[in-house]
Design a protein around this motif. Structure first.
Motif, PDB file in Angstrom:
ATOM      1  N   TYR A  94       7.057  48.054  40.680  1.00 18.30           N
ATOM      2  CA  TYR A  94       8.247  47.313  39.178  1.00 18.30           C
ATOM      3  C   TYR A  94       9.286  47.919  38.677  1.00 18.30           C
ATOM      4  N   ASP A  95       9.235  49.306  39.067  1.00 17.85           N
ATOM      5  CA  ASP A  95      10.582  50.634  39.064  1.00 17.85           C
ATOM      6  C   ASP A  95      11.347  50.206  40.073  1.00 17.85           C
ATOM      7  N   ARG A  96      11.063  49.964  41.463  1.00 17.91           N
ATOM      8  CA  ARG A  96      11.904  49.493  42.453  1.00 17.91           C
ATOM      9  C   ARG A  96      12.212  48.013  42.318  1.00 17.91           C
ATOM     10  N   PHE A  97      11.933  46.933  41.297  1.00 19.57           N
ATOM     11  CA  PHE A  97      11.887  45.839  41.385  1.00 19.57           C
ATOM     12  C   PHE A  97      13.354  45.663  40.206  1.00 19.57           C
ATOM     13  N   TRP A  98      13.161  46.230  39.257  1.00 21.92           N
ATOM     14  CA  TRP A  98      13.909  46.346  38.195  1.00 21.92           C
ATOM     15  C   TRP A  98      15.524  47.279  38.864  1.00 21.92           C
ATOM     16  N   SER A  99      14.781  47.613  39.807  1.00 19.28           N
ATOM     17  CA  SER A  99      16.477  48.561  39.647  1.00 19.28           C
ATOM     18  C   SER A  99      17.612  47.713  40.965  1.00 19.28           C
ATOM     19  N   ARG A 100      17.255  46.893  40.808  1.00 24.38           N
ATOM     20  CA  ARG A 100      17.951  45.777  41.769  1.00 24.38           C
ATOM     21  C   ARG A 100      18.372  44.585  41.408  1.00 24.38           C
ATOM     22  N   ASP A 141      18.324  38.542  43.176  1.00 25.38           N
ATOM     23  CA  ASP A 141      18.806  37.853  44.543  1.00 25.38           C
ATOM     24  C   ASP A 141      18.890  38.727  45.427  1.00 25.38           C
ATOM     25  N   ASP A 142      18.582  39.764  45.711  1.00 24.74           N
ATOM     26  CA  ASP A 142      18.568  40.688  46.434  1.00 24.74           C
ATOM     27  C   ASP A 142      17.158  40.473  47.383  1.00 24.74           C
ATOM     28  N   GLU A 143      17.153  40.973  49.224  1.00 27.10           N
ATOM     29  CA  GLU A 143      15.749  39.972  49.637  1.00 27.10           C
ATOM     30  C   GLU A 143      14.428  40.866  48.875  1.00 27.10           C
ATOM     31  N   HIS A 144      13.276  40.071  49.664  1.00 26.13           N
ATOM     32  CA  HIS A 144      12.285  40.061  48.548  1.00 26.13           C
ATOM     33  C   HIS A 144      12.084  41.828  48.475  1.00 26.13           C
ATOM     34  N   CYS A 145      11.479  42.282  47.214  1.00 25.74           N
ATOM     35  CA  CYS A 145      11.085  43.067  47.392  1.00 25.74           C
ATOM     36  C   CYS A 145      10.372  43.851  48.267  1.00 25.74           C
ATOM     37  N   PRO A 168       3.011  15.810  32.132  1.00 24.79           N
ATOM     38  CA  PRO A 168       2.379  16.697  30.650  1.00 24.79           C
ATOM     39  C   PRO A 168       0.790  17.597  30.845  1.00 24.79           C
ATOM     40  N   HIS A 169       0.731  18.012  30.039  1.00 31.04           N
ATOM     41  CA  HIS A 169      -1.029  18.695  30.157  1.00 31.04           C
ATOM     42  C   HIS A 169      -0.911  19.903  31.731  1.00 31.04           C
ATOM     43  N   SER A 170      -0.336  20.085  32.186  1.00 31.79           N
ATOM     44  CA  SER A 170      -0.468  20.721  33.526  1.00 31.79           C
ATOM     45  C   SER A 170       0.749  21.960  33.849  1.00 31.79           C
ATOM     46  N   PHE A 171       0.194  23.121  34.387  1.00 31.40           N
ATOM     47  CA  PHE A 171       0.314  24.473  34.411  1.00 31.40           C
ATOM     48  C   PHE A 171       1.348  24.272  36.087  1.00 31.40           C
ATOM     49  N   ILE A 172       1.896  25.113  35.939  1.00 31.57           N
ATOM     50  CA  ILE A 172       2.609  24.992  37.611  1.00 31.57           C
ATOM     51  C   ILE A 172       2.253  26.864  37.330  1.00 31.57           C
ATOM     52  N   ILE A 173       1.467  27.022  38.305  1.00 38.70           N
ATOM     53  CA  ILE A 173       1.081  28.304  38.869  1.00 38.70           C
ATOM     54  C   ILE A 173       2.483  28.682  40.371  1.00 38.70           C
ATOM     55  N   ASN A 174       2.271  30.485  40.836  1.00 35.53           N
ATOM     56  CA  ASN A 174       2.352  30.335  41.609  1.00 35.53           C
ATOM     57  C   ASN A 174       1.962  32.192  42.125  1.00 35.53           C
ATOM     58  N   ILE A 175       2.095  32.439  42.630  1.00 35.26           N
ATOM     59  CA  ILE A 175       1.873  33.585  44.113  1.00 35.26           C
ATOM     60  C   ILE A 175       2.697  34.865  43.411  1.00 35.26           C
ATOM     61  N   GLY A 176       2.761  35.667  43.216  1.00 40.11           N
ATOM     62  CA  GLY A 176       3.241  36.876  43.099  1.00 40.11           C
ATOM     63  C   GLY A 176       3.144  37.745  43.748  1.00 40.11           C
ATOM     64  N   ASP A 177       4.459  38.415  43.771  1.00 42.27           N
ATOM     65  CA  ASP A 177       4.466  39.707  45.111  1.00 42.27           C
ATOM     66  C   ASP A 177       2.993  40.057  45.311  1.00 42.27           C
TER      67      ASP A 177
END
Ligand SMILES: O=C(O)CCC(=O)C(=O)O
Ligand SMILES: [Fe+2]
Length: 353
Positions: free
Chosen positions: A315-321, A324-328, A242-251
């Motif tokens: 971002y264009d590349r990311f959405w064109s794949r 779960d392909d390889e790490h963009c 409760p009351h926490s956030f999960i934070i993650n590092i993006g690409d």
């Protein structure tokens, strides 16, 4: 396609339709998931800033994920946001149909799965995607309770900027570094709805992916687990508190840290007993910003891990794949880092995973 929304049809389904069933080799193998590991927790209310920065450095290097408590976003704001999210998916089918779109370029849209124009197997998820910055450009078109959602967005943006400051310090940079370099950051929100599922071991709520943006701040319904992250070649379940956030590092933070911090694979699984909701807020570099690590990190590493690129290109590349392909980011690697990786893996006998 609005008639495919799970929030409208899932109650009537007795078994999992074939379009959601993953081939045997891609199923979640839930019995192999580590359930008793915890991701690091960072208490942002602590008076000891050195300790906070050290904990963040450790979490970003080894997990790519951490949980924050005493983060300054009000409990009321978090609760109301979750209530608005839940109410939205209970709207009549005709109301939801008006917002439905499977065009990733649309800034306000309700959709299902991930990208049904590209994928061959569906995810057991509906989501409402909202652009949130600048707020006044978007709130007039938001479907429900714009006051609650905009208050929440402002508070989360404040938290995100504070975290970007701490992340900069943790890399030995000046506190303002990341906020400056990311430009006028966009903020997007994905309100995810994962209904209870007749066969959770055959499908995903969201299959393994990394987030293409800079930083993600995730609010979860703390009564239902579902998020899992990849660590040391295993999936580990991330509990919700409760009351926490999960934070993650993006690409983009992986690229800006020259690979020192990790944008880690994660996925959402579903369950047979309870619907689950999550609200992901994404801070994204301004489209034209050139993603290029600071000199200090380049000289420490002796080389640039990735080519320079704009976020728009990424971002264009990311959405064109497929998700779960390889790490963009692999597609943006410099030839020299690929060569040294190949040498390292041939001298160590290759990839052991
Ligand atoms: O629902 C979750 O726990 C994860 C959501 C997520 O990873 C995303 O929206 O990118
Ligand atoms: Fe994600």
């Amino acid at each position: 396609m609005a008639d495919q929304l799970l929030s409208t049809i899932s109650r009537k389904l007795r078994s999992l339709p074939a379009s959601y069933v993953r081939p045997e080799s891609q199923r979640p193998r839930l019995h192999e998931v580590i359930s008793d590991a915890a991701i690091p927790t960072v208490d942002l209310g602590s008076p000891d800033q050195h300790q906070i920065v050290a904990q963040i450095a450790d979490a970003c290097t080894h997990y790519g994920f951490f949980q924050v408590v005493n983060h300054g976003v009000g409990n009321k704001s978090m609760r109301l946001m979750m209530e608005v999210a839940q109410e939205f998916f209970q709207l009549p089918a005709e109301e939801k149909a008006k917002l439905y779109s499977d065009d990733p370029a649309k800034k306000i849209r309700l959709s299902t799965s991930f990208n049904i124009r590209k994928e061959t197997v569906r995810n057991w998820r509906d989501y409402l995607r909202l652009h949130c910055y600048p707020l006044e450009d978007f709130t007039p078109e938001w479907p429900s309770n714009p006051e609650v959602v905009s208050d929440y967005c402002k508070e989360v943006r404040g938290l995100g900027f504070r975290l970007l400051g701490l992340i900069s310090l943790s890399l030995g940079l000046e506190e303002e570094y990341m906020v400056k370099v990311l430009g006028e950051q966009e903020q997007h929100m994905a309100i995810n709805y994962y209904p209870k599922c007749p066969a959770p071991d055959l499908t995903y709520g969201l299959q393994a992916h990394t987030d293409p943006n800079a930083l993600t701040i995730l609010l979860q319904d703390h009564t239902v687990d579902g998020l899992q992250i990849r660590k040391d070649d295993k999936w580990i379940a991330v509990g919700s508190h409760p009351h926490s956030f999960i934070i993650n590092i993006g690409d983009q933070l992986q690229a800006l840290s020259n690979g020192r911090y990790k944008s880690v694979w994660h996925r959402a699984i579903v369950n047979a007993n309870k619907d689950r909701m999550s609200v992901a807020s994404f801070l994204c570099p301004s489209n034209r910003v050139l993603i290029s690590p600071p000199e200090k990190l380049l000289s420490e590493a002796g080389r640039a891990m990735y080519k320079n690129y704009t976020y728009e290109e990424y971002y264009d590349r990311f959405w064109s794949r497929n998700l779960d392909d390889e790490h963009c980011l692999e597609l943006f690697k410099n030839a020299s880092s690929l060569e040294s990786e190949n040498q390292a893996s041939s001298s160590s006998g290759g990839n052991q995973s």
